[in-house]
Structures are given as structure tokens and as C-alpha cells.
Design a protein around this motif. Structure first.
Motif, PDB file in Angstrom:
ATOM      1  N   GLY A   1      -0.501   6.311   7.134  1.00  0.00           N
ATOM      2  CA  GLY A   1      -0.149   7.544   6.464  1.00  0.00           C
ATOM      3  C   GLY A   1      -0.774   7.678   5.092  1.00  0.00           C
ATOM      4  N   VAL A   2      -1.904   6.983   4.866  1.00  0.00           N
ATOM      5  CA  VAL A   2      -2.582   6.981   3.568  1.00  0.00           C
ATOM      6  C   VAL A   2      -4.082   7.139   3.797  1.00  0.00           C
ATOM      7  CG1 VAL A   2      -3.031   5.678   1.464  1.00  0.00           C
ATOM      8  CG2 VAL A   2      -0.828   5.434   2.617  1.00  0.00           C
ATOM      9  N   PRO A   3      -4.749   8.065   3.089  1.00  0.00           N
ATOM     10  CA  PRO A   3      -6.213   8.154   3.213  1.00  0.00           C
ATOM     11  C   PRO A   3      -6.862   6.839   2.819  1.00  0.00           C
ATOM     12  CG  PRO A   3      -5.336  10.061   2.052  1.00  0.00           C
ATOM     13  CD  PRO A   3      -4.205   9.083   2.162  1.00  0.00           C
ATOM     14  N   ALA A   4      -7.879   6.454   3.548  1.00  0.00           N
ATOM     15  CA  ALA A   4      -8.507   5.148   3.319  1.00  0.00           C
ATOM     16  C   ALA A   4      -9.061   5.005   1.912  1.00  0.00           C
ATOM     17  CB  ALA A   4      -9.611   4.917   4.350  1.00  0.00           C
ATOM     18  N   HIS A   5      -9.552   6.089   1.324  1.00  0.00           N
ATOM     19  CA  HIS A   5     -10.166   5.958  -0.003  1.00  0.00           C
ATOM     20  C   HIS A   5      -9.152   5.566  -1.081  1.00  0.00           C
ATOM     21  CE1 HIS A   5      -8.643   9.800  -1.615  1.00  0.00           C
ATOM     22  NE2 HIS A   5      -8.855  10.285  -0.406  1.00  0.00           N
ATOM     23  N   GLU A   6      -7.872   5.817  -0.837  1.00  0.00           N
ATOM     24  CA  GLU A   6      -6.851   5.420  -1.806  1.00  0.00           C
ATOM     25  C   GLU A   6      -6.651   3.903  -1.831  1.00  0.00           C
ATOM     26  OE1 GLU A   6      -3.199   7.539  -1.565  1.00  0.00           O
ATOM     27  OE2 GLU A   6      -4.146   9.519  -1.590  1.00  0.00           O
ATOM     28  N   LEU A   7      -7.111   3.230  -0.800  1.00  0.00           N
ATOM     29  CA  LEU A   7      -6.953   1.774  -0.704  1.00  0.00           C
ATOM     30  C   LEU A   7      -8.280   1.037  -0.831  1.00  0.00           C
ATOM     31  CD1 LEU A   7      -4.400   1.634   2.256  1.00  0.00           C
ATOM     32  CD2 LEU A   7      -3.914   1.594  -0.190  1.00  0.00           C
ATOM     33  N   ARG A   8      -9.332   1.742  -1.153  1.00  0.00           N
ATOM     34  CA  ARG A   8     -10.659   1.116  -1.248  1.00  0.00           C
ATOM     35  C   ARG A   8     -10.651  -0.015  -2.280  1.00  0.00           C
ATOM     36  NH1 ARG A   8     -13.725   5.569  -1.954  1.00  0.00           N
ATOM     37  NH2 ARG A   8     -13.365   5.519  -4.203  1.00  0.00           N
ATOM     38  N   ASP A   9     -11.138  -1.194  -1.849  1.00  0.00           N
ATOM     39  CA  ASP A   9     -11.230  -2.384  -2.699  1.00  0.00           C
ATOM     40  C   ASP A   9      -9.876  -2.792  -3.278  1.00  0.00           C
ATOM     41  OD1 ASP A   9     -14.007  -2.701  -2.371  1.00  0.00           O
ATOM     42  OD2 ASP A   9     -14.415  -1.238  -3.957  1.00  0.00           O
ATOM     43  N   ARG A  10      -8.808  -2.568  -2.521  1.00  0.00           N
ATOM     44  CA  ARG A  10      -7.469  -2.902  -3.003  1.00  0.00           C
ATOM     45  C   ARG A  10      -6.707  -3.709  -1.958  1.00  0.00           C
ATOM     46  NH1 ARG A  10      -4.075   2.132  -4.366  1.00  0.00           N
ATOM     47  NH2 ARG A  10      -2.714   0.520  -5.248  1.00  0.00           N
ATOM     48  N   ARG A  11      -5.738  -4.498  -2.431  1.00  0.00           N
ATOM     49  CA  ARG A  11      -4.754  -5.177  -1.608  1.00  0.00           C
ATOM     50  C   ARG A  11      -3.394  -4.729  -2.131  1.00  0.00           C
ATOM     51  NH1 ARG A  11      -9.092  -5.627   0.087  1.00  0.00           N
ATOM     52  NH2 ARG A  11     -10.275  -7.511   0.603  1.00  0.00           N
ATOM     53  N   VAL A  12      -2.592  -4.114  -1.283  1.00  0.00           N
ATOM     54  CA  VAL A  12      -1.316  -3.558  -1.754  1.00  0.00           C
ATOM     55  C   VAL A  12      -0.187  -4.009  -0.842  1.00  0.00           C
ATOM     56  CG1 VAL A  12      -2.461  -1.527  -2.733  1.00  0.00           C
ATOM     57  CG2 VAL A  12      -1.524  -1.423  -0.422  1.00  0.00           C
ATOM     58  N   ASP A  13       1.006  -4.102  -1.415  1.00  0.00           N
ATOM     59  CA  ASP A  13       2.198  -4.381  -0.616  1.00  0.00           C
ATOM     60  C   ASP A  13       2.482  -3.198   0.293  1.00  0.00           C
ATOM     61  OD1 ASP A  13       3.654  -6.978  -1.358  1.00  0.00           O
ATOM     62  OD2 ASP A  13       3.146  -6.144  -3.324  1.00  0.00           O
ATOM     63  N   LEU A  14       2.887  -3.490   1.515  1.00  0.00           N
ATOM     64  CA  LEU A  14       3.238  -2.417   2.436  1.00  0.00           C
ATOM     65  C   LEU A  14       4.375  -1.579   1.863  1.00  0.00           C
ATOM     66  CD1 LEU A  14       2.663  -1.133   5.195  1.00  0.00           C
ATOM     67  CD2 LEU A  14       4.347  -2.709   6.189  1.00  0.00           C
ATOM     68  N   ALA A  15       5.240  -2.201   1.065  1.00  0.00           N
ATOM     69  CA  ALA A  15       6.359  -1.490   0.460  1.00  0.00           C
ATOM     70  C   ALA A  15       5.903  -0.445  -0.552  1.00  0.00           C
ATOM     71  CB  ALA A  15       7.304  -2.476  -0.209  1.00  0.00           C
ATOM     72  N   ASP A  16       4.646  -0.513  -0.984  1.00  0.00           N
ATOM     73  CA  ASP A  16       4.110   0.523  -1.865  1.00  0.00           C
ATOM     74  C   ASP A  16       3.679   1.756  -1.083  1.00  0.00           C
ATOM     75  OD1 ASP A  16       4.472  -1.081  -4.087  1.00  0.00           O
ATOM     76  OD2 ASP A  16       2.423  -1.867  -4.048  1.00  0.00           O
ATOM     77  N   LEU A  17       3.578   1.610   0.236  1.00  0.00           N
ATOM     78  CA  LEU A  17       3.136   2.710   1.087  1.00  0.00           C
ATOM     79  C   LEU A  17       4.270   3.278   1.936  1.00  0.00           C
ATOM     80  CD1 LEU A  17      -0.196   1.112   2.396  1.00  0.00           C
ATOM     81  CD2 LEU A  17       0.165   2.462   0.322  1.00  0.00           C
ATOM     82  N   TRP A  18       5.188   2.429   2.332  1.00  0.00           N
ATOM     83  CA  TRP A  18       6.315   2.832   3.171  1.00  0.00           C
ATOM     84  C   TRP A  18       7.618   2.595   2.409  1.00  0.00           C
ATOM     85  CZ3 TRP A  18       5.073   0.260   8.574  1.00  0.00           C
ATOM     86  CH2 TRP A  18       3.885   0.817   9.088  1.00  0.00           C
ATOM     87  N   PRO A  19       8.717   3.189   2.865  1.00  0.00           N
ATOM     88  CA  PRO A  19      10.003   2.976   2.189  1.00  0.00           C
ATOM     89  C   PRO A  19      10.332   1.487   2.079  1.00  0.00           C
ATOM     90  CG  PRO A  19      10.189   4.771   3.766  1.00  0.00           C
ATOM     91  CD  PRO A  19       8.836   4.155   3.981  1.00  0.00           C
ATOM     92  N   PRO A  20      10.663   1.006   0.880  1.00  0.00           N
ATOM     93  CA  PRO A  20      10.920  -0.436   0.679  1.00  0.00           C
ATOM     94  C   PRO A  20      11.988  -1.005   1.606  1.00  0.00           C
ATOM     95  CG  PRO A  20      10.678   0.666  -1.419  1.00  0.00           C
ATOM     96  CD  PRO A  20      10.713   1.754  -0.386  1.00  0.00           C
ATOM     97  N   GLU A  21      13.038  -0.245   1.861  1.00  0.00           N
ATOM     98  CA  GLU A  21      14.101  -0.765   2.730  1.00  0.00           C
ATOM     99  C   GLU A  21      13.574  -0.988   4.149  1.00  0.00           C
ATOM    100  OE1 GLU A  21      17.608  -2.305   4.043  1.00  0.00           O
ATOM    101  OE2 GLU A  21      16.895  -1.967   1.996  1.00  0.00           O
ATOM    102  N   ARG A  22      12.747  -0.067   4.607  1.00  0.00           N
ATOM    103  CA  ARG A  22      12.149  -0.220   5.933  1.00  0.00           C
ATOM    104  C   ARG A  22      11.246  -1.449   5.967  1.00  0.00           C
ATOM    105  NH1 ARG A  22      12.287  -0.503  11.143  1.00  0.00           N
ATOM    106  NH2 ARG A  22      10.381   0.134  12.211  1.00  0.00           N
ATOM    107  N   VAL A  23      10.480  -1.647   4.930  1.00  0.00           N
ATOM    108  CA  VAL A  23       9.576  -2.802   4.878  1.00  0.00           C
ATOM    109  C   VAL A  23      10.367  -4.101   4.792  1.00  0.00           C
ATOM    110  CG1 VAL A  23       7.739  -3.917   3.547  1.00  0.00           C
ATOM    111  CG2 VAL A  23       7.706  -1.453   3.896  1.00  0.00           C
TER     112      VAL A  23
END
Length: 244
Positions: free
Chosen positions: A92-114
Motif C-alpha cells: 500500500g506504498v509507492p515504491a519510490h517512497e521506500l527507495r534506498d530505505r529499510r523501514v519497520d513494517l509498523a511504519d507502513l501498517w497499523p502498529p497493533e496489526r504488526v
């Protein structure tokens, strides 16, 4: 990120890297045992990964340069590597927003769900299988990846030119570039360069002489391949292939 042939599994000798075709269409499931030492640099491959590292769920975006993986010194890492153009719809995130990045899934989806998903993967006998199940459940509730952009990635991966690929896709240059940013994280020319480098590396690794590997992959000559290795991998072909 991809520890496949040119990621941490290959770059650090003695490590136990395993991969297999995933139950998720077009993806590769992989595991890496770091007990033999730290992971080496990960080269760009046009892919995005869902990762299980140190008890955390992370997402690795598409890379434009060699990256040092965010991995523990020891233990096991598991990942699900998505083919170019596949992961953005799932995440649910455009790929360019994550280019050259490593992010927690909780930054993209609801933390409780993660948190629930993290507990599920942590308790699974095989974390990589749990990652597949997670992705399959998510895919059942989201729109499918753009089939046209998957076709674009396949044609570029086969060595077709950007111009020909755009023509076959029925897209103008600006349309293709805009849609490529969403699907791949960068424009089609960058994706073509990344995939060409991966083709050359695969050929060289199989024993094909460098000059022939460069030509068969689509480089102008061996010097062109050497420049691309410096630009995208930050090293030389010989140094990379002998680093293990």
C-alpha cells in the motif's frame, strides 16, 4: 534488497544461504544463517523484500546502490523477495517512497496489526513460511499488482530497450516514467541498468569471460560493465566475485 546470488548470502563466504520459489506468485523465499559471520553488501536488483530480522518485521525498498544490510551479528534472517513491481500494491506504498530505505513494517501498517503479525512469525516453526502466509493473506485483501508494469519489468529484464518497452506497453515516455516510480521506485532507465548488471553478474559467476558477459548482458563493452559495477555496486567485478 536481495541476498540471492549477489546479496549477503553470496558476499560473505561460509554463510548458509538458501532460497526457493515462494507460494506467493513471482516471489522468492530465502533464509540466511549468519553464524559464520556478518552479512556483506547487498547489490541492487530491482526487488523489494519483506524481512524477519532480530525479531522485527522490516521492509527493504528498491536500491540504487550497494547497501549494508541491517542484520544482527549472528542468528538467522528470513525474507520474501518480491519481483519488481509486485510489492507496492501489497504494502500500500509507492515504491519510490521506500527507495534506498529499510523501514519497520509498523511504519507502513497499523502498529497493533504488526504486533500481532510479529508474534505470529516469532512463534512459527519456520519464519520464512510465516512470511509467505502473511503476504498471501494480505494479497487476498488488496488489489493485484499492475500487470502492465510487471510486463515492463519482464521486458527490461530480458534486455529490451526502454523505448521499445514503452512502445509495446502503449505508454509515452512520461507515462512510463511516472508509473515506474510507483511500481519500481525509480525510472525505467535505472531499472534497466540494474537488471542488466544482474544479468552480467549471473553470466560472469557461471564462468563466462567478462567481455562476453558484458556483451551478452547488453553492455557496450567490458569497460562499460566496469563503470556500471562502480556506479551501482561500488566495487569491481573481480572484487565482488572473489569476495566470498
Amino acid at each position: 534488497m536481495s541476498p540471492a546470488a549477489d546479496g549477503p548470502g553470496a558476499a560473505a563466504g561460509g554463510q548458509r544461504y538458501r532460497e526457493r520459489a515462494s507460494r506467493f506468485d513471482g516471489a522468492t523465499a530465502w533464509t540466511l544463517d549468519l553464524s559464520a559471520g556478518p552479512a556483506g553488501p547487498v547489490l541492487p536488483d530491482g526487488c523489494m523484500d519483506l524481512l524477519w530480522i532480530g525479531g522485527r518485521l522490516l521492509v527493504a525498498g528498491p536500491d540504487t546502490r550497494a547497501m549494508n544490510p541491517d542484520a544482527p551479528a549472528t542468528g538467522r534472517v528470513a525474507g520474501l523477495r518480491f519481483a519488481p513491481g509486485t510489492a507496492p500494491a501489497l504494502l500500500g506504498v509507492p515504491a519510490h517512497e521506500l527507495r534506498d530505505r529499510r523501514v519497520d513494517l509498523a511504519d507502513l501498517w497499523p502498529p497493533e496489526r504488526v504486533r500481532v503479525l510479529t508474534e505470529r512469525v516469532a512463534g512459527a516453526p519456520e519464519p520464512v513460511a510465516a512470511l509467505e502466509a502473511l503476504a498471501l493473506r494480505r494479497a487476498a485483501r488488496t488489489e493485484a499488482p499492475d500487470p502492465l508494469m510487471r510486463h515492463v519489468a519482464e521486458r527490461l529484464g530480458a534486455g529490451r530497450s526502454v523505448a521499445e518497452t514503452a512502445r509495446r506497453a502503449g505508454l509515452g515516455a512520461r507515462q512510463l516514467h511516472r508509473r515506474s516510480l510507483t511500481a519500481f521506485g525509480y525510472g525505467p532507465k535505472t531499472l534497466a541498468r540494474v537488471l542488466r548488471l544482474q544479468r552480467a553478474l549471473a553470466l560472469a559467476r557461471s564462468g563466462v569471460p567478462y567481455a562476453e558477459a558484458a556483451a551478452r548482458a547488453g553492455c557496450a563493452d567490458q569497460a562499460h560493465l566496469a563503470r556500471e559495477m562502480r556506479a551501482l555496486a561500488g566495487t569491481t567485478l573481480t572484487a565482488h566475485l572473489t569476495s566470498g
